[in-house]
Design a protein around this motif. Structure first.
Motif, short mmCIF file in Angstrom:
data_model
loop_
_atom_site.label_atom_id
_atom_site.label_comp_id
_atom_site.label_asym_id
_atom_site.label_seq_id
_atom_site.Cartn_x
_atom_site.Cartn_y
_atom_site.Cartn_z
N UNK A 1 -8.42 -1.63 -6.42
CA UNK A 1 -9.29 -2.28 -5.44
C UNK A 1 -8.49 -2.77 -4.23
N UNK A 2 -7.30 -3.27 -4.48
CA UNK A 2 -6.47 -3.76 -3.38
C UNK A 2 -6.07 -2.62 -2.44
N UNK A 3 -5.73 -1.47 -2.99
CA UNK A 3 -5.33 -0.34 -2.15
C UNK A 3 -6.51 0.20 -1.34
N UNK A 4 -7.69 0.23 -1.96
CA UNK A 4 -8.88 0.66 -1.22
C UNK A 4 -9.18 -0.30 -0.07
N UNK A 5 -9.07 -1.59 -0.37
CA UNK A 5 -9.29 -2.59 0.67
C UNK A 5 -8.27 -2.45 1.79
N UNK A 6 -7.03 -2.15 1.45
CA UNK A 6 -5.99 -1.97 2.46
C UNK A 6 -6.31 -0.79 3.37
N UNK A 7 -6.82 0.29 2.79
CA UNK A 7 -7.18 1.46 3.59
C UNK A 7 -8.33 1.12 4.54
N UNK B 1 1.62 -2.38 -1.81
CA UNK B 1 2.47 -1.98 -2.94
C UNK B 1 3.72 -2.86 -3.02
N UNK B 2 4.33 -3.12 -1.87
CA UNK B 2 5.53 -3.96 -1.85
C UNK B 2 5.25 -5.37 -2.33
N UNK B 3 4.10 -5.92 -1.97
CA UNK B 3 3.77 -7.28 -2.41
C UNK B 3 3.58 -7.34 -3.92
#
Length: 322
Positions: A11-17, A235-237
């Motif tokens: 979910x975090x990666x989708x939100x980042x995109x 990803x780094x966080x």
């Protein structure tokens, strides 16, 4: 161990995109109008909307959208009618918005200090499925507007008087652009926070200007860079156990500094090459000047503006073919 096995990271990666696409799509118009800090002003008033949601027991995201949109429209109307200067309107957003948010949050039943910090500086890894749905709908609306009406929006940002004479609905487009900026702030506040959202709206655009020529290339480059920075920072966080919003913004700043340094070095090499070969001096100098900071007011974008506005000039308010 793959981070994709964790639902919260997916979910975090989708939100980042989503944020990576929408922030520069709106920010490029703000940069063109020399209103780069307007995202900060809208972010501060969105904080009042978040606090109002906690106070009334409603969705903070929904209340933030409504309050931020109203504030953005008010500023645009004040600016267009000349009732107050743009910097005064932004100051009202800065101080009144954050003060109102803190005041309303203190009146909320739970106090909400911890929750407020998440909206101030972002809390990407805590994105809930419901948050993702709202972000997806809002991001889609922003992208349809900013990309679909790109020729019209570019025209009013490049030369508002020319766009008005050409028959564009200037006031309506300005209001819709202000609302899009407010929606973008609301979409991004879960990722980078309302205090950092302006950075993601401006820095990728400024970076793309260093290497791109023309408005379309700058927009595409800024969106691609923003998505890359947002994903890398997310990803780094996760691995470094640091705040996601700060990681994304710091990474964006570092990329900007590196690209600026490389672009300056390339221009210096081309100037030296031109000096060493006088017979090719004018050609190399012209290429060097064109590959520098890609100002959105340059010849390439001016030509695009004329091309985009030509259909409208002949058909009134009809949409350009681009």
């Amino acid at each position: 161990m793959s981070i994709l096995q964790y639902d919260f990271m997916v979910r975090a990666l989708i939100a980042a995109v989503l944020v990576g696409l929408t922030a520069p799509a709106v920010g490029i118009y703000l940069v063109q109008r020399r209103m780069s800090l307007v995202g900060d002003g809208i972010g501060h008033i969105a904080l009042t909307g978040v606090a109002l949601g906690f106070l009334t027991g409603n969705s903070p995201v929904f209340s933030a959208v409504v309050v931020a949109a109203l504030g953005a429209v008010a500023v645009e109307l004040i600016r267009s009618r000349g009732g107050a200067s743009g910097d005064v309107a932004l100051s009202l957003l800065f101080y009144g918005g954050i003060a109102g948010g803190v005041l309303l949050m203190s009146l909320a039943p739970s106090g909400g200090n911890v929750n407020l910090l998440g909206y101030l500086f972002g809390s990407l890894l805590t994105t809930a499925p419901s948050d993702l749905i709202v972000m997806g709908v809002l991001a889609a609306a922003v992208l349809v507007f900013t990309v679909g009406l790109r020729p019209w929006l570019f025209a009013i940002c490049h030369d508002e008087e020319f766009a008005r004479v050409s028959g564009f609905p200037v006031r309506l487009l300005n209001i819709l652009l202000a609302v899009s900026a407010a929606v973008t702030v609301t979409v991004a506040m879960r990722v980078v926070g309302v205090l950092l959202v302006s950075a993601l709206m401006v820095i990728p655009v400024a970076t793309a200007q260093q290497v791109s020529r023309g408005f379309v290339a700058t927009m595409a480059g800024a969106m691609g860079l923003s998505v890359t920075v947002a994903l890398t920072g997310a990803v780094g966080s996760f691995y470094l156990d640091v705040p996601s919003g700060a990681s994304i913004v710091v990474l964006a700043v570092l990329v900007f500094l590196v690209v600026t340094a490389v672009a300056a070095a390339v221009r210096q090499l081309r100037r030296r090459s031109a000096a060493a070969r006088p017979d090719r001096g004018p050609i190399v100098a012209a290429a060097s000047a064109g590959s520098g900071t890609a100002s959105l007011d340059g010849a390439g974008t001016a030509a695009e503006s004329a091309e985009s506005a030509a259909p409208a000039a002949s058909t009134g308010a009809g949409a350009p073919s681009r």
